[in-house]
Design a protein around this motif. Structure first.
Motif, mmCIF file in Angstrom:
data_model
loop_
_atom_site.group_PDB
_atom_site.id
_atom_site.type_symbol
_atom_site.label_atom_id
_atom_site.label_comp_id
_atom_site.label_asym_id
_atom_site.label_seq_id
_atom_site.Cartn_x
_atom_site.Cartn_y
_atom_site.Cartn_z
ATOM 1 N N LYS A 1 31.543 -20.209 35.356
ATOM 2 C CA LYS A 1 32.543 -20.736 36.289
ATOM 3 C C LYS A 1 33.570 -19.678 36.661
ATOM 4 O O LYS A 1 33.954 -19.551 37.832
ATOM 5 C CB LYS A 1 33.227 -21.953 35.678
ATOM 6 N N SER B 1 32.647 -26.262 38.600
ATOM 7 C CA SER B 1 31.888 -26.612 37.393
ATOM 8 C C SER B 1 30.486 -27.067 37.751
ATOM 9 O O SER B 1 29.495 -26.678 37.108
ATOM 10 C CB SER B 1 32.620 -27.715 36.614
ATOM 11 N N SER C 1 28.504 -24.110 38.938
ATOM 12 C CA SER C 1 28.218 -23.235 37.805
ATOM 13 C C SER C 1 26.983 -23.707 37.041
ATOM 14 O O SER C 1 26.132 -22.910 36.650
ATOM 15 C CB SER C 1 29.434 -23.187 36.876
ATOM 16 N N LEU D 1 32.022 -17.284 39.032
ATOM 17 C CA LEU D 1 31.830 -17.917 40.332
ATOM 18 C C LEU D 1 33.132 -17.938 41.123
ATOM 19 O O LEU D 1 33.153 -17.677 42.325
ATOM 20 C CB LEU D 1 31.313 -19.339 40.132
#
Length: 314
Positions: free
Chosen positions: A62, A52, A55, A65
């Motif tokens: 997220k 998080s 991100s 990622l």
């Protein structure tokens, strides 16, 4: 070796991460993709950051990622990889070289590669590695090439050695902080070379490449036909050795390195080299020269070649 390797890093607990744990790299990831993805993942896992947080910092979803760090989905564009590397304080140039190579392995065009990096031109500009890294490459580069040539053709050898030092550059601080820099670096070389080596039933198939080693070059021309079958049998038996024993046999018997030089390259004691070589030779003799055969009673039989003269290299 010119470096005094520092001891293990201080044991500081990595802050716990809320949420779901990052999954493993997917099995479909190719060797070139894995070459840069694994160091990036290790840097993330040691950073204490959450997905998080990353991100938000790199303005990347997220979920995307997470997919990037697992090698899932489409091959990532350079902007995303560079943004991640910037937050993890990773050098851009070696990472870009590995990313670019993996992009071509993923069948991306040159145009796609250029478009993926056109918004971050400074991140793709060549830079110099740390002085210690350069010195270490000068020290061991030729020996690493000799080892890789036993397993790979010339083009793949050049690629594997280049990848090895790019990966080392990415995780140079970890290498310096490891119990032994030489052992850390050799582990990177070995993993990189074997990732590019064909395998059969989980065992490396290196007979074709190894024909160019000193073992065959020293054979009389009239003996080539008879010795090819015996040498192929030897290479097949060698592929069944444990990793550390295979490395010792390759360095000692095929590359012709002295015991002390082999010890320095692997980052292990000379006693360990002697022990690994002794156990490996016994195993090879049990396969190639079983008790009761004529060859078993002959010292230094063709199937079990003696070490090369100390100081020679492949």
């Amino acid at each position: 070796m010119p470096f005094e390797t520092p001891g293990p890093p201080s044991e500081r607990p990595v802050p716990g991460r809320p949420g779901r744990k990052l999954g493993p790299i997917t099995d479909s990831v190719g060797s070139a993709h894995r070459a840069w993805l694994e160091p990036v993942r290790q840097s993330y896992l040691g950073s204490g950051l959450t997905l998080s947080e990353l991100s938000i910092r790199i303005m990347f979803a997220k979920s995307k990622l997470s997919e990037l760090l697992r090698g899932i989905g489409l091959y990532p564009r350079w902007e995303a990889v560079h943004g991640l590397s910037r937050e993890l304080d990773l050098p851009s140039w070696p990472l870009y070289r590995l990313w670019r190579q993996a992009a071509f392995e993923a069948h991306k065009s040159s145009g796609w590669v250029e478009r993926s990096s056109e918004n971050s031109p400074l991140s793709t500009a060549p830079t110099h590695p740390p002085m210690e890294h350069l010195a270490y490459r000068e020290l061991v580069g030729a020996h690493y090439t000799g080892y890789a040539q036993v397993f790979l053709n010339d083009d793949l050898t050049k690629c594997a050695v280049s990848d090895t030092f790019n990966i080392l550059w990415l995780c140079w601080n970890d290498a310096l902080a490891s119990p032994d820099l030489r052992r850390f670096a050799w582990g990177v070389l070995r993993a990189t070379v074997l990732a590019k080596t064909p395998h059969f039933d989980g065992r490396p198939e290196f007979g074709a490449a190894a024909f160019d080693t000193a073992v065959l070059q020293t054979l009389p021309e009239a003996d080539h036909v008879d010795q090819i079958a015996e040498t192929m049998e030897l290479f097949s038996a060698m592929s069944r050795l444990p990793d550390h024993q295979l490395d010792v046999i390759v360095l000692r018997r095929l590359c012709g390195h002295a015991e002390e030089q082999t010890s320095a390259l692997l980052g292990v004691s000379r006693a360990t080299v002697r022990s690994d070589e002794r156990h490996a030779v016994r195993f090879l003799e049990s396969i190639l020269c079983p008790p009761g055969t004529e060859e078993a009673d002959q010292e230094n039989s063709p199937q079990c070649p003696p070490p090369q003269t100390e100081g020679n290299t492949a």
